[in-house]
Design an enzyme around this catalytic site. Structure first.
Site, mmCIF file in Angstrom:
data_model
loop_
_atom_site.group_PDB
_atom_site.id
_atom_site.type_symbol
_atom_site.label_atom_id
_atom_site.label_comp_id
_atom_site.label_asym_id
_atom_site.label_seq_id
_atom_site.Cartn_x
_atom_site.Cartn_y
_atom_site.Cartn_z
ATOM 1 N N ASP A 126 21.196 24.592 -20.246
ATOM 2 C CA ASP A 126 22.535 24.580 -19.656
ATOM 3 C C ASP A 126 22.742 25.760 -18.720
ATOM 4 O O ASP A 126 23.368 25.635 -17.664
ATOM 5 C CB ASP A 126 23.590 24.608 -20.754
ATOM 6 C CG ASP A 126 23.678 23.287 -21.514
ATOM 7 O OD1 ASP A 126 23.063 22.302 -21.054
ATOM 8 O OD2 ASP A 126 24.334 23.254 -22.558
ATOM 9 N N ASP B 129 22.291 28.216 -24.606
ATOM 10 C CA ASP B 129 21.398 27.093 -24.320
ATOM 11 C C ASP B 129 20.714 27.338 -22.977
ATOM 12 O O ASP B 129 21.370 27.338 -21.926
ATOM 13 C CB ASP B 129 22.191 25.783 -24.284
ATOM 14 C CG ASP B 129 21.299 24.567 -24.121
ATOM 15 O OD1 ASP B 129 20.614 24.461 -23.080
ATOM 16 O OD2 ASP B 129 21.295 23.726 -25.037
ATOM 17 N N THR C 119 18.894 16.480 -37.160
ATOM 18 C CA THR C 119 17.758 16.780 -38.041
ATOM 19 C C THR C 119 17.008 18.037 -37.616
ATOM 20 O O THR C 119 16.195 18.556 -38.377
ATOM 21 C CB THR C 119 16.769 15.607 -38.042
ATOM 22 O OG1 THR C 119 16.205 15.460 -36.722
ATOM 23 C CG2 THR C 119 17.468 14.314 -38.426
ATOM 24 N N ARG D 219 15.264 18.069 -28.986
ATOM 25 C CA ARG D 219 15.530 18.338 -30.393
ATOM 26 C C ARG D 219 16.726 17.531 -30.866
ATOM 27 O O ARG D 219 17.792 17.577 -30.252
ATOM 28 C CB ARG D 219 15.789 19.841 -30.614
ATOM 29 C CG ARG D 219 15.946 20.213 -32.084
ATOM 30 C CD ARG D 219 16.105 21.703 -32.259
ATOM 31 N NE ARG D 219 17.401 22.201 -31.791
ATOM 32 C CZ ARG D 219 17.864 23.420 -32.047
ATOM 33 N NH1 ARG D 219 17.141 24.260 -32.748
ATOM 34 N NH2 ARG D 219 19.038 23.802 -31.577
#
Length: 212
Positions: free
Chosen positions: A206, A203, A107, A103
């Site tokens: 992560d 995340d 944007t 991603r």
């Protein structure tokens, strides 16, 4: 599109520990693996089977076996890899493809950087593994690619989903009559300004593999 948030005490228990910032990566990986197996049980309720006859030690018995072509499991790299073992534990004979997507944090749009999938998916049931259904852009792009290659039934398995992402998927595939399902451990409150699920679990990549 059908959405199922699995309501089960063990699912909720494991998800709570995954959310906890104190949970280290080895524990996170183990719990994510276990949670995916629980979600996969619900996600495969409509897996295609064919009637079969086997010989027991006493008499023949009627049953079912997975139909051909075999289901295709598609983890979205990198975080989806942390869900693969939990899925194939339940579907060991499924074939596995890989889809690399990322991603763009500016944007929030998905970009594909790697694919390892059959060119022809005609008649295939596909199971997409993506831990976080946030904006929906990455998952929508993955599902669209599978349909473009001929898949006729797609189920996404996500640890968490946001209402915004679910709405995006519904709008993106309003013109598709083929079955689309999302199976998740929970539907959280909302996305923050950075596009992260709230309260979420951070995340997923992560937390599975560390920051690299």
């Amino acid at each position: 599109m059908q959405t199922l948030a699995v309501d089960h005490p063990l699912v909720a228990h494991k998800l709570t520990t995954l959310r906890d910032v104190r949970t280290d990566s080895p524990t996170f990986r183990r719990l994510a693996d276990e949670l995916v197996t629980l979600l996969a049980y619900e996600a495969t309720r409509d897996v295609r089977v064919a009637e079969a006859t086997v010989q027991t030690p006493l008499v023949p018995a009627e049953g079912v076996q997975l139909a051909s072509p075999k289901p295709l499991v598609v983890p979205i790299l990198r975080a989806g890899l942390g869900m693969l073992d939990g899925m194939t534990r339940l579907l060991p004979t499924a074939e596995v493809g890989f889809l690399g997507m990322i991603r763009d944090e500016g944007t929030l749009q998905a970009q594909t950087y790697a694919t390892r999938l059959p060119d022809d998916l005609s008649g295939r049931q596909c199971y997409v593994l993506d831990p976080m259904l946030a904006t929906g852009g990455t998952l929508a792009a993955a599902i669209r690619l599978l349909f473009d290659r001929g898949a006729d039934d797609v189920t996404a398995i996500c640890l968490l989903a946001a209402p915004e992402g679910l709405k995006y998927l519904e709008q993106a595939f309003a013109d598709i009559s083929a079955p689309i399902r999302v199976v998740t451990a929970a539907i959280d409150s909302h996305l923050n300004e950075q596009g992260f699920i709230m309260p979420g679990l951070g995340d997923a990549g992560d937390r599975l593999y560390g920051v690299v």
